[in-house]
Design a protein around this motif. Structure first.
Motif, short mmCIF file in Angstrom:
data_model
loop_
_atom_site.label_atom_id
_atom_site.label_comp_id
_atom_site.label_asym_id
_atom_site.label_seq_id
_atom_site.Cartn_x
_atom_site.Cartn_y
_atom_site.Cartn_z
N UNK A 223 1.12 -1.16 0.22
CA UNK A 223 -0.09 0.23 -0.20
C UNK A 223 0.71 1.47 0.25
N UNK A 224 -0.02 1.76 -0.43
CA UNK A 224 1.50 4.20 -0.13
C UNK A 224 1.37 3.58 1.64
N UNK A 225 1.85 4.73 2.07
CA UNK A 225 1.87 4.62 3.58
C UNK A 225 1.45 5.24 3.82
N UNK A 226 0.41 4.59 5.56
CA UNK A 226 -1.27 5.50 6.09
C UNK A 226 -0.87 4.95 6.94
N UNK A 227 -1.64 5.76 7.55
CA UNK A 227 -1.66 5.64 9.52
C UNK A 227 -1.95 4.85 9.79
N UNK A 228 -0.92 4.49 10.88
CA UNK A 228 -0.64 3.20 11.68
C UNK A 228 -1.20 3.61 13.17
#
Length: 285
Positions: A223-228
């Protein structure tokens, strides 16, 4: 002040974390088992937010040159030294120059030591927590480290005298379906919850790495980097899940199949290599 004679395998200063900086790429950090740090602070009359010491797998020796009220919570360690009445889950006075010595816990991984007044290292971005991923905050403790302690004159009197000792927690983590469960094949979440996983020795404050069944992917790639968030169950290309803990990165590019319920994060924080753990789906409310 507190003089570290032996920190054990790994020990750090932790409070409840540096919140509100994820948009700048700064992890929250803070105590991995926040409930245990809160309890230790309450036992010595501190506000729950104050900093204490997170001790991994015991075997620490700490000296108190000026004497102090201390409490321990979390993974239960045998306690010895020159402090009468020392033990888990109870406030006790450490006389001037005396030591607190911890053995190894029979279960659990992280023990929290609170001192009346709180550990007073210099805060960074509003927190005194050590962040093992970014390097923010004070460095991990080592022999010879001296930690300042804030004055306790303005604190409330100590009113708690005993906290019931917790037993081993059931190795079950309740999870909600994750935001990227559509990246997995039908039934993958059920696969995650069907059989136990074993905690890998590479686990740390960033995440609990597991060995076991691999949830089948419906889509490949990243995935495109996203919030965790803390508690995210991320599945990297190896297929082996990782449960994010306090020092997890604020973003990530692997799909999150599930998220551990906040109430069960202390259970995840106390898992140690070789332990087994299961996941259990709970419905959205």
């Amino acid at each position: 002040m507190i003089e570290v004679l032996t920190p054990g395998p790994y020990a750090t200063v932790q409070d409840l974390g540096r919140h509100g900086y994820a948009h700048l790429g700064v992890p929250c950090s803070g105590a991995a088992d926040a409930a245990s740090l809160r309890l230790a602070n309450r036992l010595v009359g501190n506000p729950e937010r104050l900093a204490g010491i997170e001790i991994t797998f015991g075997m620490a020796r700490l000296r108190f040159p000026a004497g102090a009220w201390v409490a321990l919570a979390g993974a239960p360690c045998p306690v010895s030294g020159g402090a009468p009445g020392a033990g888990m889950g109870v406030p006790f006075w450490v006389p001037k120059g005396a030591e607190v010595r911890l053995g190894t816990p029979p279960w659990g991984l992280r023990t929290y030591l609170a001192v009346r007044g709180g550990v007073a290292v210099e805060p960074v971005l509003g927190s005194r927590s050590t962040d093992s991923l970014s390097g923010l905050g004070p460095p991990p403790l080592r022999p010879g480290t001296v930690l300042p302690v804030s004055p306790a004159a303005e604190l409330d009197d100590i009113t708690a005298d005993l906290a019931p000792l917790a037993g081993p927690r059931p190795p079950v983590l309740r999870v909600l379906p994750g935001p990227r469960d559509d990246w997995f094949a039908p039934g993958a979440l059920e696969t995650l919850c069907a059989t136990p996983y074993t905690v890998n020795q590479d686990s740390n404050r960033v995440g609990v790495r597991l060995r076991g069944a691999e949830p089948a992917r419906a889509r490949q790639g990243e995935l495109p980097s996203e919030g965790m968030v803390t508690g995210a169950v991320q599945v990297p290309p190896s297929g082996q899940p990782i449960v994010f803990l306090s020092d997890h990165p604020p973003t990530g590019g692997y799909p999150v199949i599930a998220v551990v319920a906040e109430a069960d994060l202390p259970i995840a924080a106390q898992l140690r290599p070789g332990d087994t753990v299961r996941f259990k789906i709970v419905p959205h409310r």
